[in-house]
Motif scaffolding. Structure first.
Motif, PDB file in Angstrom:
ATOM      1  N   ALA A  30       1.084  -0.975   0.054  1.00 45.82           N
ATOM      2  CA  ALA A  30       0.321   0.108  -0.089  1.00 45.82           C
ATOM      3  C   ALA A  30       0.842   1.364  -0.070  1.00 45.82           C
ATOM      4  O   ALA A  30       0.628   2.487  -1.059  1.00 45.82           O
ATOM      5  CB  ALA A  30      -1.340  -0.039   1.308  1.00 45.82           C
ATOM      6  N   THR A  34       0.521   5.335  -2.035  1.00 44.06           N
ATOM      7  CA  THR A  34       0.961   6.501  -1.104  1.00 44.06           C
ATOM      8  C   THR A  34       0.832   6.237   0.425  1.00 44.06           C
ATOM      9  O   THR A  34       0.635   4.577   0.768  1.00 44.06           O
ATOM     10  CB  THR A  34      -0.634   6.710  -1.118  1.00 44.06           C
ATOM     11  OG1 THR A  34      -0.917   7.510  -0.722  1.00 44.06           O
ATOM     12  CG2 THR A  34      -2.356   5.366  -0.929  1.00 44.06           C
ATOM     13  N   LEU A 246      -5.017   7.360   3.677  1.00 49.12           N
ATOM     14  CA  LEU A 246      -4.766   6.706   2.506  1.00 49.12           C
ATOM     15  C   LEU A 246      -5.491   6.576   1.376  1.00 49.12           C
ATOM     16  O   LEU A 246      -5.558   7.191  -0.029  1.00 49.12           O
ATOM     17  CB  LEU A 246      -4.468   5.582   2.472  1.00 49.12           C
ATOM     18  CG  LEU A 246      -2.937   4.695   3.146  1.00 49.12           C
ATOM     19  CD1 LEU A 246      -2.486   3.182   3.213  1.00 49.12           C
ATOM     20  CD2 LEU A 246      -1.351   5.711   3.724  1.00 49.12           C
ATOM     21  N   ILE A 247      -6.592   6.449   1.881  1.00 48.38           N
ATOM     22  CA  ILE A 247      -7.229   6.806   0.108  1.00 48.38           C
ATOM     23  C   ILE A 247      -7.267   8.147  -0.442  1.00 48.38           C
ATOM     24  O   ILE A 247      -8.052   8.709  -1.186  1.00 48.38           O
ATOM     25  CB  ILE A 247      -9.112   5.963   0.626  1.00 48.38           C
ATOM     26  CG1 ILE A 247      -9.477   4.168   1.260  1.00 48.38           C
ATOM     27  CG2 ILE A 247     -10.230   6.135  -0.283  1.00 48.38           C
ATOM     28  CD1 ILE A 247     -10.463   4.170   1.567  1.00 48.38           C
ATOM     29  N   LYS A 250      -4.978   9.434  -1.754  1.00 45.87           N
ATOM     30  CA  LYS A 250      -4.843   8.605  -3.403  1.00 45.87           C
ATOM     31  C   LYS A 250      -6.001   9.672  -4.340  1.00 45.87           C
ATOM     32  O   LYS A 250      -5.126   9.692  -5.377  1.00 45.87           O
ATOM     33  CB  LYS A 250      -5.179   7.148  -2.904  1.00 45.87           C
ATOM     34  CG  LYS A 250      -4.846   6.059  -4.735  1.00 45.87           C
ATOM     35  CD  LYS A 250      -3.141   6.277  -5.169  1.00 45.87           C
ATOM     36  CE  LYS A 250      -3.182   5.640  -6.163  1.00 45.87           C
ATOM     37  NZ  LYS A 250      -4.566   4.753  -7.290  1.00 45.87           N
ATOM     38  N   LEU A 290      -7.457   1.138  -2.955  1.00 43.28           N
ATOM     39  CA  LEU A 290      -6.382   2.022  -3.668  1.00 43.28           C
ATOM     40  C   LEU A 290      -6.484   2.040  -5.335  1.00 43.28           C
ATOM     41  O   LEU A 290      -5.710   2.922  -5.830  1.00 43.28           O
ATOM     42  CB  LEU A 290      -5.045   2.254  -2.775  1.00 43.28           C
ATOM     43  CG  LEU A 290      -4.870   2.524  -1.455  1.00 43.28           C
ATOM     44  CD1 LEU A 290      -3.030   2.318  -0.697  1.00 43.28           C
ATOM     45  CD2 LEU A 290      -5.215   4.013  -1.442  1.00 43.28           C
TER      46      LEU A 290
END
Length: 365
Positions: A30, A34, A246-247, A250, A290
Motif C-alpha cells: 500500500a 501512497t 491513504l484513500i 490517493k 487504493l
C-alpha cells in the motif's frame, strides 16, 4: 491507580516485527501507492505524546479539558499516543520503531479524555467542533459511551462537512451493543479481528458494524518514548482511520461518502456471504481500496472490480491465536483497549468480493 507501564524504548528495535497487522494488511505494498500525504487526522483522546516515531507528523492541537500541555501534546495514559501511532507513526531509520498505516499523514491531537479513561460527551463534541474548524479530513474516535444533543450535532456537522468519521464499536463484556458515535448513521463503525482474521471475542457485534480490522495484540507508540501493546476495537479504529487517510491521499477530490464506499466495497467478505453483524462488509483491504475500479454510489448494482488475489492484497498471516480480551472499564466516554506491558497489564478503556477463509502458512519471524 499507578501510572501505566510500557515496553522500554529499546523495544523499538523489535516493535516493527511485532506489528503483525502491518503484514496482515500488506502495508508495504500500500505504501508504494501512497503514504497519506496531505491528509490530517484528528484524534480526540487522552492527548498525544510527541514520541520519536511520531513527532514529525504531530500538529499543534488543543486541550479541551484542563490539565494538559495546552496543545494536545501531553498524555498521561498512553491511549491517545497509541492511537495516533497506529495511524501515522513514521518509525525510525533501518525499519525500526513503530510504523503507522499512513506515515505521512498529520495528526491533530485533541485532549478531551482524562487519564482515568472517562470523558464527557460534550468534551468530545467540542473536540469534533475544533477538528471541523481546523482542517481535519478524518476524525478517529476510539471511545464509546453516552451522547448529548451537542455531541449528536457535532458528529452530524462533521459528516455534512465532507469529513470521514471513524469510531470504535465497543468492547465486550462491558459493551453489549454498538455504542455512540459508531452507531450514528454515516459514521464508519469498526469491529475487530484477531491474528487469524476471525472476529476478536472482545469485539461488539451489531447491524451498525461497517468494517473490521486487526484488534488483538497491536503494538504502537506510548508515552515517554516507550511502546505499548493493546487489544480492543480502539486499535482497529485507528487502523481504519489510517486506511481512510491513504484513500483520501490517493483520491483527494473524492467526497467523504465515496471514500467510505470505496473502503466498504473492497473489503474482504467474512462470515456468511454478504454483510453481517460480526464483520460488517468485511476486513479492510488497503491495496484493493487504493486500486480497485469501484463504481460510484447508486451506480446500479455493480460490484467493485478488484485485482485478482496476489501479493498486492490483504493476506491473513497465521500466527498464534489468542485475544487477550479485556475491555472498556466504565460508561460515559470510555477509551477502548487493553494495554499490556512488561511487568503488568491494565484496562482502559456496497458490495464486496469474497476470499477463502483459510489462512496461509505461518510466517516465521
Amino acid at each position: 491507580m499507578p501510572p501505566p507501564l510500557a515496553l522500554q524504548p529499546s523495544g523499538g528495535d523489535r516493535v516493527r516485527s511485532d506489528q503483525w497487522h502491518l503484514r496482515y494488511l500488506n502495508v508495504q505494498s500500500a505504501h508504494q501507492l501512497t503514504q497519506g500525504n496531505s491528509v490530517t487526522v484528528a484524534v480526540p483522546d487522552t492527548g498525544v505524546y510527541p514520541h520519536p516515531d511520531l513527532h514529525m507528523n504531530l500538529l499543534t492541537g488543543i486541550d479541551i479539558i484542563a490539565g494538559g500541555s495546552g496543545n494536545g501534546q501531553r498524555d498521561r495514559n498512553s491511549h491517545g499516543t497509541g492511537m495516533a501511532g497506529l495511524i501515522a507513526a513514521h518509525g525510525q531509520g533501518n525499519a525500526t520503531g513503530a510504523l503507522g498505516i499512513a506515515p505521512k499523514a498529520k495528526i491533530l491531537p485533541l485532549y478531551d479524555t482524562p487519564a482515568g479513561g472517562d470523558g464527557h460527551p460534550d468534551s468530545l463534541a467540542q473536540s469534533i467542533e475544533y477538528a471541523i474548524n481546523n482542517g481535519a479530513d478524518i476524525i478517529s474516535i476510539s471511545n464509546v459511551g453516552s451522547t448529548s444533543p451537542r455531541l449528536n450535532q457535532a458528529v452530524r456537522t462533521a459528516l455534512a462537512s465532507n469529513i470521514v468519521v471513524v469510531a470504535a464499536a465497543g468492547n465486550r463484556p462491558e459493551d453489549n451493543r454498538v455504542g455512540y458515535p459508531a452507531s450514528e448513521e454515516g459514521v464508519i463503525a469498526v469491529g475487530g479481528v484477531d491474528r487469524l482474521g476471525q472476529r476478536a471475542s472482545v469485539s461488539v457485534t451489531g447491524p451498525e458494524i461497517d468494517v473490521v480490522a486487526p484488534a488483538v495484540d497491536i503494538f504502537s507508540t506510548s508515552i515517554d518514548g516507550k511502546y505499548r501493546r493493546g487489544t480492543g476495537t480502539s486499535n482497529a479504529t485507528a487502523i481504519v482511520a489510517g486506511a481512510v487517510a491513504l484513500i483520501r491521499s490517493k483520491y483527494p477530490y473524492l467526497p467523504a461518502s465515496e471514500v467510505v464506499h470505496r473502503l466498504t466495497a473492497t473489503a474482504i467478505d467474512k462470515g456468511p456471504p454478504g454483510r453481517d453483524d460480526e464483520y460488517g462488509h468485511g476486513v479492510i483491504d488497503l491495496v484493493a481500496a487504493l486500486t480497485a475500479d469501484v463504481p460510484p454510489l447508486g451506480f446500479g448494482s455493480a460490484t467493485a472490480s478488484a485485482p485478482a488475489p496476489t501479493a498486492g492484497t490483504t493476506t491473513a498471516v497465521a500466527e498464534p491465536a489468542g485475544d487477550g480480551n479485556g475491555g472498556a472499564t466504565t460508561r460515559g466516554l470510555v477509551t477502548l483497549g487493553v494495554i499490556v506491558a512488561a511487568g503488568g497489564a491494565w484496562t482502559f478503556i456496497a458490495r464486496r468480493r469474497r476470499r477463502g477463509d483459510d489462512p496461509p502458512p505461518r510466517i516465521s519471524r
